[in-house]
Design a protein around this motif. Structure first.
Motif, PDB file in Angstrom:
ATOM      1  N   ILE A   1      11.847   1.349 -15.117  1.00  0.00           N
ATOM      2  CA  ILE A   1      10.469   1.064 -14.680  1.00  0.00           C
ATOM      3  C   ILE A   1       9.841   2.319 -14.105  1.00  0.00           C
ATOM      4  CG2 ILE A   1       9.071  -0.257 -13.041  1.00  0.00           C
ATOM      5  CD1 ILE A   1      11.210  -2.501 -13.314  1.00  0.00           C
ATOM      6  N   SER A   2      10.580   3.001 -13.255  1.00  0.00           N
ATOM      7  CA  SER A   2      10.097   4.246 -12.665  1.00  0.00           C
ATOM      8  C   SER A   2       9.783   5.278 -13.736  1.00  0.00           C
ATOM      9  CB  SER A   2      11.159   4.798 -11.708  1.00  0.00           C
ATOM     10  OG  SER A   2      10.844   6.099 -11.277  1.00  0.00           O
TER      11      SER A   2
ATOM     12  N   VAL B   1       8.237   0.428  -6.726  1.00  0.00           N
ATOM     13  CA  VAL B   1       8.807   0.217  -8.060  1.00  0.00           C
ATOM     14  C   VAL B   1       9.147  -1.258  -8.265  1.00  0.00           C
ATOM     15  CG1 VAL B   1      10.836   0.679  -9.498  1.00  0.00           C
ATOM     16  CG2 VAL B   1       9.624   2.567  -8.398  1.00  0.00           C
TER      17      VAL B   1
ATOM     18  N   LYS C   1       4.679  -6.621 -13.654  1.00  0.00           N
ATOM     19  CA  LYS C   1       4.693  -6.442 -15.109  1.00  0.00           C
ATOM     20  C   LYS C   1       5.670  -7.374 -15.824  1.00  0.00           C
ATOM     21  CE  LYS C   1       1.822  -2.858 -15.142  1.00  0.00           C
ATOM     22  NZ  LYS C   1       0.492  -2.910 -15.800  1.00  0.00           N
TER      23      LYS C   1
ATOM     24  N   VAL D   1       6.312   6.209 -11.825  1.00  0.00           N
ATOM     25  CA  VAL D   1       6.248   5.919 -10.390  1.00  0.00           C
ATOM     26  C   VAL D   1       7.583   6.314  -9.764  1.00  0.00           C
ATOM     27  CG1 VAL D   1       5.985   4.113  -8.656  1.00  0.00           C
ATOM     28  CG2 VAL D   1       4.664   4.003 -10.771  1.00  0.00           C
TER      29      VAL D   1
ATOM     30  N   HIS E   1       9.102  -7.569 -15.489  1.00  0.00           N
ATOM     31  CA  HIS E   1      10.319  -6.888 -15.922  1.00  0.00           C
ATOM     32  C   HIS E   1      11.566  -7.382 -15.181  1.00  0.00           C
ATOM     33  CE1 HIS E   1       7.919  -4.360 -18.411  1.00  0.00           C
ATOM     34  NE2 HIS E   1       7.345  -3.704 -17.418  1.00  0.00           N
TER      35      HIS E   1
ATOM     36  N   LEU F   1       6.023  -3.275  -8.823  1.00  0.00           N
ATOM     37  CA  LEU F   1       5.484  -3.025 -10.162  1.00  0.00           C
ATOM     38  C   LEU F   1       6.291  -3.784 -11.208  1.00  0.00           C
ATOM     39  CD1 LEU F   1       3.469  -1.456 -11.930  1.00  0.00           C
ATOM     40  CD2 LEU F   1       5.123   0.431 -11.985  1.00  0.00           C
TER      41      LEU F   1
ATOM     42  N   PHE G   1       9.219   4.825 -17.059  1.00  0.00           N
ATOM     43  CA  PHE G   1       8.185   4.430 -18.019  1.00  0.00           C
ATOM     44  C   PHE G   1       6.785   4.519 -17.415  1.00  0.00           C
ATOM     45  CE2 PHE G   1       5.516   1.471 -20.374  1.00  0.00           C
ATOM     46  CZ  PHE G   1       5.795   1.810 -21.691  1.00  0.00           C
ATOM     47  N   TYR G   2       6.651   4.064 -16.181  1.00  0.00           N
ATOM     48  CA  TYR G   2       5.325   4.038 -15.561  1.00  0.00           C
ATOM     49  C   TYR G   2       5.018   5.276 -14.717  1.00  0.00           C
ATOM     50  CZ  TYR G   2       5.083  -0.854 -16.993  1.00  0.00           C
ATOM     51  OH  TYR G   2       5.048  -2.014 -17.729  1.00  0.00           O
TER      52      TYR G   2
END
Length: 205
Positions: free
Chosen positions: A32-33, A81, A88, A38, A90, A84, A35-36
């Motif tokens: 996640i970190s 994270v 989203k 963050v 996830h 987020l 890909f986005y």
């Protein structure tokens, strides 16, 4: 220690040794970190380190000493994270539910701390793919380690394993049979029939 504000400071945080074979860097990776874009950096590194040491020394090191190398799938998540990932869709719970779990540096609603990692045990994965019941690993951990939570997932038979100041000893699964397996149950030698042939607990050097 301040939350890192530079690459050099983040490198220093990553070099912190949490146990004999684990370093803080091992637990900061996040899809996640990445890909986005963050950063997955603790707001309070000292608390993250303190609680991560308990997770590593009391749960992950004995697992690895017994079964060989374990793979870390997901571990520390910053509140940003995790929020987020939840927003989203996830497979991240709310920040409230992940405090003292994947969010190592935030206390839960009772002011208690904990730390969690999602791991794969390759030694067991081979047996799981050959038909071994996931409950074999669940009961082995239950009878041998002072865990707080276990959550099992179908892919790779990955599972969350959590340390907590006040362990709840809850086992839940998304693998059939789904649902809660145990809650607050003490170790029971009768469960050993599930994990016959497993190695004996090893604490490591």
């Amino acid at each position: 220690m301040r939350s890192p504000q530079s690459v050099e400071a983040l490198e220093s945080l990553g070099r912190v040794r949490l146990s004999r074979t684990f370093f803080m860097r091992d637990f900061l990776y996040s899809e996640i970190s990445n890909f986005y874009g963050v950063p997955n950096i603790p707001d309070n590194p000292d608390l993250a380190i303190q609680n991560g040491k308990h997770l590593c020394e009391e749960l992950l090191e004995p697992l690895q000493a017994t079964f060989g190398r374990i793979a870390i799938r997901s571990a520390y998540r910053s509140p940003t994270v995790n929020a987020l990932g939840n927003e989203k869709g996830h497979n991240c719970g709310s920040n409230e539910s992940n405090a003292a779990a994947h969010i190592w540096d935030c206390p839960d609603k009772n002011g208690k701390y904990g730390a969690m990692a999602c791991v794969v045990v390759p030694w067991f994965l081979e047996r799981y793919e050959a038909g071994t019941d996931w409950r074999a690993m669940a009961y082995w951990v239950h009878n041998h380690l002072s865990y707080s939570q276990l959550q099992f997932f179908p892919r790779l038979c990955a599972f969350n394993i959590g340390w907590h100041e006040e362990p709840q000893r809850i086992i839940h699964s998304y693998v059939e049979p789904k649902g809660t397996l145990l809650r607050g149950t003490l170790p029971n030698p009768e469960f050993a029939s599930y994990y016959q042939g497993f190695p004996s607990l090893a604490r490591g050097a």
